[in-house]
Write a protein that holds these residues in place. Structure first.
Motif, PDB file in Angstrom:
ATOM      1  N   ALA A   1       0.845  -1.189   0.000  1.00 25.01           N
ATOM      2  CA  ALA A   1       0.000   0.000   0.000  1.00 25.01           C
ATOM      3  C   ALA A   1       0.886   1.245   0.000  1.00 25.01           C
ATOM      4  O   ALA A   1       2.071   1.182   0.323  1.00 25.01           O
TER       5      ALA A   1
ATOM      6  N   SER B   1      -0.470  -5.164   4.444  1.00 25.71           N
ATOM      7  CA  SER B   1      -1.509  -5.837   5.208  1.00 25.71           C
ATOM      8  C   SER B   1      -2.157  -4.893   6.221  1.00 25.71           C
ATOM      9  O   SER B   1      -1.458  -4.226   6.991  1.00 25.71           O
ATOM     10  N   PRO B   2      -3.502  -4.857   6.252  1.00 26.53           N
ATOM     11  CA  PRO B   2      -4.165  -4.037   7.270  1.00 26.53           C
ATOM     12  C   PRO B   2      -3.901  -4.562   8.686  1.00 26.53           C
ATOM     13  O   PRO B   2      -3.990  -3.801   9.645  1.00 26.53           O
TER      14      PRO B   2
ATOM     15  N   ARG C   1      -0.835  -2.508   9.375  1.00 30.75           N
ATOM     16  CA  ARG C   1      -1.079  -1.055   9.365  1.00 30.75           C
ATOM     17  C   ARG C   1      -1.870  -0.581  10.574  1.00 30.75           C
ATOM     18  O   ARG C   1      -1.529   0.441  11.185  1.00 30.75           O
ATOM     19  N   LEU C   2      -2.937  -1.289  10.922  1.00 27.13           N
ATOM     20  CA  LEU C   2      -3.798  -0.831  12.028  1.00 27.13           C
ATOM     21  C   LEU C   2      -3.057  -0.787  13.361  1.00 27.13           C
ATOM     22  O   LEU C   2      -3.068   0.253  14.030  1.00 27.13           O
TER      23      LEU C   2
ATOM     24  N   VAL D   1      -5.406   5.190   5.467  1.00 21.38           N
ATOM     25  CA  VAL D   1      -5.503   4.231   4.369  1.00 21.38           C
ATOM     26  C   VAL D   1      -6.732   3.343   4.549  1.00 21.38           C
ATOM     27  O   VAL D   1      -7.400   2.990   3.584  1.00 21.38           O
ATOM     28  N   ASP D   2      -7.061   3.012   5.791  1.00 23.63           N
ATOM     29  CA  ASP D   2      -8.131   2.061   6.067  1.00 23.63           C
ATOM     30  C   ASP D   2      -9.424   2.698   6.566  1.00 23.63           C
ATOM     31  O   ASP D   2     -10.456   2.033   6.570  1.00 23.63           O
TER      32      ASP D   2
ATOM     33  N   ARG E   1      -9.325   9.579   6.279  1.00 28.54           N
ATOM     34  CA  ARG E   1      -8.842   9.871   4.928  1.00 28.54           C
ATOM     35  C   ARG E   1      -9.433  11.183   4.416  1.00 28.54           C
ATOM     36  O   ARG E   1      -8.742  11.999   3.811  1.00 28.54           O
TER      37      ARG E   1
END
Length: 84
Positions: A2, A16-17, A20-21, A53-54, A59
């Motif tokens: 990403a 991978s989320p 990221r999270l 991003v998620d 965003r």
């Protein structure tokens, strides 16, 4: 992988989320303790960019800030030009 684009520059992020999270949350929570050594308040905006991003609400706010900042830079650039 990403990425997030800020002012025309692409910055890579983990794909991978699931990475990221926790990374984004850890940066935001760590930034709250910015008065301690090693941790800093710089961690909060970085964590929010990663979370953007998620999460659509984050965003949207990031995009609004980016548009405002770009317009502000254009106004300053126009004002700094010598008169012809």
């Amino acid at each position: 992988m990403a990425h997030v684009t800020i002012n025309g520059q692409r910055y890579p992020l983990p794909g991978s989320p699931f990475i990221r999270l926790p990374l984004g949350l850890a940066l935001v929570v760590g930034g709250i303790f910015g008065f301690l050594p090693v941790l800093g308040f710089w961690m909060v905006p970085l964590g929010l960019v990663i979370l953007s991003v998620d999460f659509a609400p984050i965003r949207r706010q990031r995009r609004k800030l980016e548009v405002w900042w770009g317009r502000r830079r254009q106004r300053k650039k126009r004002a700094a030009r010598p008169a012809e």
